[in-house]
Motif scaffolding. Structure first.
Motif, PDB file in Angstrom:
ATOM      1  N   PHE A 144     -15.912  -1.421  66.966  1.00 40.11           N
ATOM      2  CA  PHE A 144     -17.023  -1.252  66.020  1.00 40.11           C
ATOM      3  C   PHE A 144     -17.645  -2.618  65.697  1.00 40.11           C
ATOM      4  CE2 PHE A 144     -14.011   2.182  65.075  1.00 40.11           C
ATOM      5  CZ  PHE A 144     -14.817   3.276  65.343  1.00 40.11           C
ATOM      6  N   GLY A 145     -17.689  -3.490  66.669  1.00 42.45           N
ATOM      7  CA  GLY A 145     -18.295  -4.795  66.457  1.00 42.45           C
ATOM      8  C   GLY A 145     -17.376  -5.812  65.805  1.00 42.45           C
ATOM      9  N   ILE A 146     -16.182  -5.384  65.376  1.00 45.05           N
ATOM     10  CA  ILE A 146     -15.267  -6.335  64.736  1.00 45.05           C
ATOM     11  C   ILE A 146     -14.408  -6.987  65.818  1.00 45.05           C
ATOM     12  CG2 ILE A 146     -13.490  -6.617  62.959  1.00 45.05           C
ATOM     13  CD1 ILE A 146     -14.329  -3.725  62.032  1.00 45.05           C
ATOM     14  N   ALA A 147     -14.345  -8.294  65.783  1.00 48.61           N
ATOM     15  CA  ALA A 147     -13.539  -8.996  66.792  1.00 48.61           C
ATOM     16  C   ALA A 147     -12.060  -8.694  66.579  1.00 48.61           C
ATOM     17  CB  ALA A 147     -13.795 -10.490  66.703  1.00 48.61           C
ATOM     18  N   LEU A 148     -11.382  -8.368  67.693  1.00 52.32           N
ATOM     19  CA  LEU A 148      -9.969  -7.984  67.582  1.00 52.32           C
ATOM     20  C   LEU A 148      -9.035  -9.161  67.819  1.00 52.32           C
ATOM     21  CD1 LEU A 148     -10.105  -4.631  69.528  1.00 52.32           C
ATOM     22  CD2 LEU A 148      -9.537  -4.869  67.129  1.00 52.32           C
ATOM     23  N   SER A 149      -9.644 -10.335  68.054  1.00 56.39           N
ATOM     24  CA  SER A 149      -8.788 -11.442  68.494  1.00 56.39           C
ATOM     25  C   SER A 149      -7.808 -11.930  67.435  1.00 56.39           C
ATOM     26  CB  SER A 149      -9.654 -12.610  68.974  1.00 56.39           C
ATOM     27  OG  SER A 149     -10.682 -12.824  68.043  1.00 56.39           O
ATOM     28  N   GLU A 150      -8.175 -11.775  66.140  1.00 61.42           N
ATOM     29  CA  GLU A 150      -7.191 -12.174  65.128  1.00 61.42           C
ATOM     30  C   GLU A 150      -5.999 -11.251  65.275  1.00 61.42           C
ATOM     31  OE1 GLU A 150     -10.455 -12.001  61.946  1.00 61.42           O
ATOM     32  OE2 GLU A 150     -10.835 -11.871  64.085  1.00 61.42           O
ATOM     33  N   LEU A 151      -4.841 -11.850  65.427  1.00 62.94           N
ATOM     34  CA  LEU A 151      -3.747 -11.112  66.043  1.00 62.94           C
ATOM     35  C   LEU A 151      -3.221  -9.873  65.313  1.00 62.94           C
ATOM     36  CD1 LEU A 151      -2.402 -12.157  68.832  1.00 62.94           C
ATOM     37  CD2 LEU A 151      -0.372 -11.988  67.415  1.00 62.94           C
ATOM     38  N   GLU A 152      -2.459 -10.066  64.286  1.00 66.26           N
ATOM     39  CA  GLU A 152      -1.805  -8.960  63.588  1.00 66.26           C
ATOM     40  C   GLU A 152      -2.835  -7.881  63.238  1.00 66.26           C
ATOM     41  OE1 GLU A 152       1.573  -8.941  62.586  1.00 66.26           O
ATOM     42  OE2 GLU A 152       1.705 -10.657  63.956  1.00 66.26           O
ATOM     43  N   TYR A 153      -3.892  -8.355  62.656  1.00 64.93           N
ATOM     44  CA  TYR A 153      -4.935  -7.479  62.177  1.00 64.93           C
ATOM     45  C   TYR A 153      -5.530  -6.654  63.326  1.00 64.93           C
ATOM     46  CZ  TYR A 153      -9.482  -6.324  60.179  1.00 64.93           C
ATOM     47  OH  TYR A 153     -10.600  -5.682  59.778  1.00 64.93           O
ATOM     48  N   GLY A 154      -5.780  -7.347  64.445  1.00 66.62           N
ATOM     49  CA  GLY A 154      -6.386  -6.682  65.590  1.00 66.62           C
ATOM     50  C   GLY A 154      -5.485  -5.561  66.119  1.00 66.62           C
ATOM     51  N   ARG A 155      -4.187  -5.861  66.263  1.00 68.17           N
ATOM     52  CA  ARG A 155      -3.257  -4.845  66.740  1.00 68.17           C
ATOM     53  C   ARG A 155      -3.213  -3.667  65.772  1.00 68.17           C
ATOM     54  NH1 ARG A 155      -2.811  -4.770  71.607  1.00 68.17           N
ATOM     55  NH2 ARG A 155      -0.909  -3.525  71.481  1.00 68.17           N
ATOM     56  N   TYR A 156      -3.240  -3.990  64.493  1.00 67.68           N
ATOM     57  CA  TYR A 156      -3.183  -2.923  63.498  1.00 67.68           C
ATOM     58  C   TYR A 156      -4.423  -2.042  63.595  1.00 67.68           C
ATOM     59  CZ  TYR A 156      -2.866  -0.514  59.061  1.00 67.68           C
ATOM     60  OH  TYR A 156      -2.801   0.467  58.106  1.00 67.68           O
ATOM     61  N   LEU A 157      -5.567  -2.701  63.817  1.00 65.85           N
ATOM     62  CA  LEU A 157      -6.807  -1.920  63.927  1.00 65.85           C
ATOM     63  C   LEU A 157      -6.732  -0.980  65.130  1.00 65.85           C
ATOM     64  CD1 LEU A 157      -9.453  -1.528  62.527  1.00 65.85           C
ATOM     65  CD2 LEU A 157     -10.478  -3.209  64.055  1.00 65.85           C
ATOM     66  N   ILE A 158      -6.200  -1.478  66.240  1.00 65.65           N
ATOM     67  CA  ILE A 158      -6.063  -0.611  67.418  1.00 65.65           C
ATOM     68  C   ILE A 158      -5.155   0.577  67.082  1.00 65.65           C
ATOM     69  CG2 ILE A 158      -5.051  -0.483  69.731  1.00 65.65           C
ATOM     70  CD1 ILE A 158      -6.120  -3.239  70.276  1.00 65.65           C
ATOM     71  N   PHE A 159      -4.095   0.281  66.361  1.00 63.55           N
ATOM     72  CA  PHE A 159      -3.191   1.358  65.934  1.00 63.55           C
ATOM     73  C   PHE A 159      -3.944   2.381  65.088  1.00 63.55           C
ATOM     74  CE2 PHE A 159      -0.194   2.824  62.535  1.00 63.55           C
ATOM     75  CZ  PHE A 159       0.604   3.626  63.335  1.00 63.55           C
ATOM     76  N   VAL A 160      -4.720   1.890  64.114  1.00 66.53           N
ATOM     77  CA  VAL A 160      -5.476   2.795  63.239  1.00 66.53           C
ATOM     78  C   VAL A 160      -6.449   3.636  64.058  1.00 66.53           C
ATOM     79  CG1 VAL A 160      -7.170   2.896  61.381  1.00 66.53           C
ATOM     80  CG2 VAL A 160      -5.241   1.321  61.223  1.00 66.53           C
ATOM     81  N   ILE A 161      -7.124   2.983  65.015  1.00 63.25           N
ATOM     82  CA  ILE A 161      -8.086   3.734  65.835  1.00 63.25           C
ATOM     83  C   ILE A 161      -7.362   4.793  66.665  1.00 63.25           C
ATOM     84  CG2 ILE A 161      -9.684   3.536  67.784  1.00 63.25           C
ATOM     85  CD1 ILE A 161     -10.484   0.789  66.571  1.00 63.25           C
ATOM     86  N   THR A 162      -6.181   4.429  67.200  1.00 67.42           N
ATOM     87  CA  THR A 162      -5.413   5.411  67.974  1.00 67.42           C
ATOM     88  C   THR A 162      -5.022   6.594  67.093  1.00 67.42           C
ATOM     89  OG1 THR A 162      -4.489   3.534  69.172  1.00 67.42           O
ATOM     90  CG2 THR A 162      -3.498   5.657  69.583  1.00 67.42           C
ATOM     91  N   VAL A 163      -4.531   6.287  65.900  1.00 66.86           N
ATOM     92  CA  VAL A 163      -4.177   7.379  64.985  1.00 66.86           C
ATOM     93  C   VAL A 163      -5.414   8.227  64.687  1.00 66.86           C
ATOM     94  CG1 VAL A 163      -3.327   7.959  62.685  1.00 66.86           C
ATOM     95  CG2 VAL A 163      -2.314   6.059  63.917  1.00 66.86           C
ATOM     96  N   GLY A 164      -6.528   7.531  64.383  1.00 65.86           N
ATOM     97  CA  GLY A 164      -7.767   8.245  64.039  1.00 65.86           C
ATOM     98  C   GLY A 164      -8.217   9.162  65.168  1.00 65.86           C
ATOM     99  N   THR A 165      -8.204   8.630  66.416  1.00 69.51           N
ATOM    100  CA  THR A 165      -8.652   9.437  67.551  1.00 69.51           C
ATOM    101  C   THR A 165      -7.731  10.634  67.747  1.00 69.51           C
ATOM    102  OG1 THR A 165      -9.222   7.316  68.534  1.00 69.51           O
ATOM    103  CG2 THR A 165      -9.462   9.249  69.917  1.00 69.51           C
ATOM    104  N   SER A 166      -6.429  10.383  67.655  1.00 67.35           N
ATOM    105  CA  SER A 166      -5.495  11.496  67.826  1.00 67.35           C
ATOM    106  C   SER A 166      -5.720  12.542  66.738  1.00 67.35           C
ATOM    107  CB  SER A 166      -4.048  11.013  67.736  1.00 67.35           C
ATOM    108  OG  SER A 166      -3.874   9.837  68.424  1.00 67.35           O
TER     109      SER A 166
END
Lengths: 313, 447, 298
Positions: A144-166
């Motif tokens: 969603f335009g947010i850079a994922l490179s910041e580490l912990e946060y980025g991984r967490y966001l991917i997790f949230v998106i995975t949960v959301g999509t599921s």
């Protein structure tokens, strides 16, 4: 609002909240389970229609490659586009193959899908531009335009998106199963001719369900490629599809929550087997599979429905 | 000598200032990943696992020869956690996460399959864990990425082709044509591609006739052999390995393929003794790295490795054993160098106020960051000679390679006419992509 | 010309090998409706048993020609011991379950046996290359073939013919056809269906082991040899029509020739030629080349 939907939503919110506190390895296992779960969700729709695909790795792999090739071919690495690409590619492919496959039943459906997935495997193993059997690495740089490179946060966001999509897939599929078209699936499994006599087109419904299940597999593959960070043709190999079938049978098809439960149990068992008996994990996994098949013939979900039945007067 | 003094200084200082340090520090945990099941377990994975066990128990006892004679890693004991490499990249990345996050291993060593190496590298970066890829051959890993936490202590496969072609043209300059039979996956395809690229540059007149790509594990080569028989090429290039190679040799020998055709095996060395009886005399074999089977290396380190492996398994040390030694000894060296440099920095006690904290910090074990710094561009001794980590910004090993021809005497495969190719003749310098280097640079270097 | 002949011979040899394995698989499916993935492990077990027993025979200095007898005995040994163990000990508890569940049961069995093999024989390769060259070789248009291939071809023809004879000429075989056609009705007629399941599975297991035994002299026997074989055998059985013996023979022939053809003419396509054949056949003949018409349920 019905109980399943409430349960799915509460589950998703709980996962998102606890994801922050969970140890990282558990977050990772959960992400992988959710990706498998999404694929199996589609398989369950097919099982309800009376069909088992031994080649759903085809769409799992296509989805992942659609997401992964956006960067090298179009320079895009936005997570949302990756998911959309996966949906588009799997929709088109499954719509086309659906015309053929919708005429097949039973083991023949399983085998023809297997053949198609193995052909994709062969094609990808031949394409050196795509890394052949080595595959290549995939990174989603923005979501969603947010850079994922910041580490912990980025991984967490991917997790949230995975949960959301599921969550979204789960909810939509549940609603679909409750609709008239969705209910016809089981009718087709029980007796096709009667469905035809009732005026519904068996072929069309199978076709629609096939496309839906393919899209779900594609989404699962795309999400998996993003969390794992790598894709290769093995995703289309028959053993991958075999795992999906196993999780499907293990889960049972009576609820849309079952696939996620099944996937979580499967990934945990496999992971423990790998760690605690690295030399004989196949033996351990095989024995566990047999035990589940013998003692839980209706799938893991039957544990819950049995408890429910016992609880109600 | 200097090294000896350094080691001595390190041990005495630790013993004087912190006598309990060595015993109190918990052991270092290393995750070790190799094929424990499937086709690659027999020739690669299991010997590698056994080698790791033998090396680690010898290191823990302090039984390795100089310069690796310190107990464990500068006194710290080492523990291994084993994982099977089979099952594909999704599983491997998942298990890698489990190893690091749940089992809290300090380092990970392993991986034969290039697909796994490619997949593991970004995961290692993400989790910030020092990971050593011990064996995979794909040049892609460091040529297309810049990793901080990932090291590879074996050189990539490009040099197999370059050294092989140079060797071939030296002993068989009148060659006119060749064919290939390679396994149909990335390694085999790259091997054949590199070979053709090199031959096009070094001997443009030699004709490339036909290429067979066989599926791994099929075991039936009748059609391929017939086709090769009808082509009557003078040379067959092959990167087959393990069971496939043996099956091919058994069937090809029975059908007389090698009566008129010479064979060149780029990966034949790992199991050469096991091929006794099938491998035709005069086969050109390459060894990735200076593997002992070929060079009669009498160094203490080599003798040590051979003897501990023999003791552990009763078998002769083969290619994967040396890969493991490269990886573990490199890590040991980097760890000890990091620890020593911390101590050396702390010795001139500039600030009296912070002396206690300073000493405490100096005696604490090095962190990953410090180990990485000392690993980059490290040169160290291994049982098969010196390894220098000078490619891929100091993360990719460079070492020479050798080629030779086989002759079987009394059931034992011997290698004759060994030629050694130093690293700079067969490997692209710095960060040049290997295929570009072959196409553009090779001719000027070989007028 | 050489090419054409070579394709024919190579194709035939490959087909023979495919057929021996596929025959057992299709027989088991026909009678028991089980698509047996563990067939691959039985294949591997055959190869291992032959390699160790014949290896022992040869190392003790007995006449090399006797190793063929040992090889045959190895196949029978594996079939007779493991067939009943698997059928009585596991599969009979699963009868009546869904076909897909049965596939998974055999998949689990496959995983288990892969590790059992590793536990028994370790991971070091076993060789049995002596018999491959023992029978000499023949030459045709400049191409040398070991006569061992005749043995392979002969075994395939013998397997096919004797199975056909058994099914069509003997009383037991005719009963078996009744079981294949409808096991419930057969049981109602007083046929001991379970006994036929046991016999069929043992026979199928022996054929799988025979496939492995005959391959052992051409390869290095080591972990992982069963996995690739089983997918190929699946393809043959599906193309031929599940449960059809003549179908399996024809499919083995087609796939063998196509593969040999691609290797000679367009080697790039080798990897998926088999699956292309499978998809093409299934598109035009959904139930394979030979298939019995199934009545739709009402």
């Amino acid at each position: 609002m019905d109980r399943t939907l409430a349960f799915i939503s509460i589950g998703a919110v709980t996962l998102i909240l606890s994801g922050y506190a969970m140890p990282q390895w558990a977050v990772f296992l959960t992400t992988v389970s959710l990706c498998y779960g999404t694929v199996v969700l589609g398989m369950i729709l097919l099982v309800r229609t009376g069909l088992v695909s031994f080649g759903h790795g085809l769409y799992f792999c296509l989805g992942a490659y659609a997401a992964g090739t956006l960067k090298p071919f179009f320079g895009l690495s936005e997570l949302v586009f990756m998911l959309i690409a996966a949906i588009l590619v799997t929709t088109i492919t499954s719509f086309a193959l659906g015309f053929l496959l919708r005429k097949y039943r039973d083991i023949f459906f399983a085998m023809l899908s297997l053949a198609f997935s193995m052909i994709l495997y062969g094609l990808l193993s031949k394409s050196t531009e795509l890394g052949s059997t080595d595959g290549f690495n995939v990174t989603a740089e923005t979501a969603f335009g947010i850079a994922l490179s910041e580490l912990e946060y980025g991984r967490y966001l991917i997790f949230v998106i995975t949960v959301g999509t599921s969550w979204l897939c789960c909810t939509l599929l549940h609603l679909y199963l409750l609709s008239n078209k969705g209910k016809l699936a089981e009718a087709i499994r029980d007796n096709e001719l009667r469905v035809e006599y009732l005026g519904a087109s068996v072929n069309n419904i199978i076709h629609i369900n096939y496309v839906i299940s393919a899209v779900l597999a594609g989404l699962g593959g795309a999400l998996m490629s993003i969390s794992i960070g790598h894709i290769d043709p093995e995703m289309s190999y028959w053993t991958t599809s075999g795992e999906f079938v196993f999780i499907t049978i293990m889960s049972g098809s009576s609820s849309v929550i079952a696939p996620f439960l099944g996937a979580a149990v499967f990934t945990s068992i496999r992971s423990f087997a790998y760690e605690y008996s690295p030399d004989t994990w196949q033996l351990l996994l095989g024995v566990t599979m047999l035990v589940i098949i013998v003692f839980l013939p209706e799938g893991l979900w039957s544990l819950f429905s049995k408890i429910k039945k016992k609880g109600s007067p | 000598m200097k090294r000896l003094v350094n080691t001595f200084v390190l041990i005495t200082m630790i013993l004087i200032f912190c006598p309990k340090c060595l015993s109190e520090e918990p052991p270092l945990r290393i995750g070790f990943v190799s094929f424990l099941s499937g086709p690659a377990s027999s020739d690669y994975g299991i010997p590698a696992r056994n080698a790791a066990m033998a090396i680690v128990s010898s290191l823990n006892a302090g039984a390795a020869p100089n310069p690796h004679n310190m107990r464990g890693f500068s006194g710290r004991q080492i523990e291994l956690v084993f994982i099977d490499e089979a099952g594909g990249t999704t599983k491997q990345v998942t298990e890698f996460n489990q190893l690091v996050l749940r089992h809290k291993v300090d380092f990970v060593i392993g991986y034969l399959s290039s697909a796994n190496c490619l997949a593991i590298a970004p995961a290692a970066e993400r989790l910030k864990v020092l990971t050593i890829l011990m064996d995979c051959g794909s040049a892609q890993v460091f040529e297309e990425n810049n990793y901080k936490y990932v090291f590879r202590t074996r050189s990539h496969a490009t040099m197999d082709a370059i050294a092989g072609a140079k060797y071939l043209l030296k002993i068989f300059p009148e060659i006119e044509n060749f064919s290939g039979i390679n396994p149909n996956y990335a390694y085999g395809q790259e091997s054949w591609r590199d070979w053709n690229a090199v031959m096009k540059v070094l001997a443009p007149k030699v004709e490339s006739q036909s290429s067979h790509m066989t599926k791994l594990g099929t075991g039936h080569f009748n059609s391929e052999i017939s086709s090769l028989l009808t082509k009557k090429s003078q040379l067959i290039h092959s990167s087959l390995w393990g069971g496939d190679l043996k099956a091919f040799l058994i069937q090809a020998k029975a059908r007389g393929l090698f009566k008129s055709t010479r064979l060149l095996l780029v990966a034949g060395e790992p199991n050469l003794q096991k091929l006794s009886g099938f491998i035709p005399d005069g086969t050109i074999v390459g060894a990735r790295g200076m593997s002992s089977g070929m060079l009669d290396n009498q160094s203490d380190l080599n003798m040590w490795l051979k003897s501990i492996f023999k003791k552990e398994t009763g078998e002769t040390a083969s290619y994967p054993v040396y890969s493991v030694a490269n990886a573990i000894l490199g890590l040991k060296k980097a760890y000890e160098k990091a620890r020593l440099s911390k101590l050396q920095k702390a010795v001139p006690m500039a600030d009296v106020a912070g002396v206690q904290e300073g000493m405490k910090e100096a005696y604490s074990p090095p962190n990953t960051q410090q180990i990485i710094e000392s690993f980059e561009n490290l040169s160290y001794e291994t049982p098969n000679g010196k390894v220098s980590m000078i490619q891929g910004n100091g993360h990719q090993a460079v070492h020479g390679t050798s080629y030779g021809v086989t002759r079987t005497l009394e059931g034992k495969v011997n290698i004759e006419n060994i030629l050694f190719f130093p690293a700079k003749e067969v490997q692209p310098p710095g960060n040049t992509k290997s295929l570009d280097w072959i196409r553009n640079r090779l001719p000027t270097r070989n007028p | 010309m050489i090419s054409f002949l070579a394709i024919l011979i190579d194709g035939l040899i490959y087909s023979s090998w495919l057929f021996i394995i596929a025959a057992g698989l299709t027989l088991i499916y026909g009678v028991m409706k089980i698509l047996n993935i563990a067939h691959g492990s039985l294949y591997a077990l055959g190869a291992y048993t032959a390699a160790s027993l014949s290896g022992l025979w040869l190392s003790m200095g007995f006449a090399p020609i006797g190793s063929f007898v040992i090889m045959l005995l190895s196949a029978i040994l594996v079939g007779i011991i493991l067939g009943p163990i698997i059928e009585r000990g596991l599969l009979r508890f699963m009868y009546g379950r869904d076909e897909i569940v049965l596939v998974l049961v055999t998949y689990a069995l496959f995983l288990i046996l892969e590790d059992v093999i590793k536990l028994i024989w370790g991971v070091n390769p076993y060789y049995l290359y002596q018999p491959y060259a023992l029978l000499g070789s023949f030459e045709i248009l400049g191409l040398t073939y070991p006569n061992y291939n005749f043995l392979l071809l002969g075994s395939a023809v013998f397997t096919g013919l004797s199975l056909t004879w058994f099914l069509q000429k003997t009383q037991q075989g005719k009963i078996l056809i009744a079981v294949i056609h409808d096991s419930e009705i057969a049981a109602a007629q007083g046929i001991n269906v379970e006994k036929f399941y046991l016999i069929t599975f043992t026979l199928g297991a022996t054929l799988a082991a025979l496939g492995g035994v005959l391959t052992a002299p051409m390869i290095s026997v080591q972990p992982g040899i069963g996995a690739e074989t089983i997918v190929l055998a699946f393809a043959v059985v599906v193309v031929g029509g599940l449960g059809s013996l003549p179908g399996a023979a024809l499919a083995a022939l087609v796939i063998g020739l196509v593969r040999a053809g691609t290797v000679h003419i367009i080697p790039e396509l080798d990897l998926f030629s088999v699956y292309l054949v499978m998809a093409t056949v299934l598109i035009f003949r959904p139930k394979g080349l030979f298939s019995s018409q199934e009545e739709r349920k009402i």
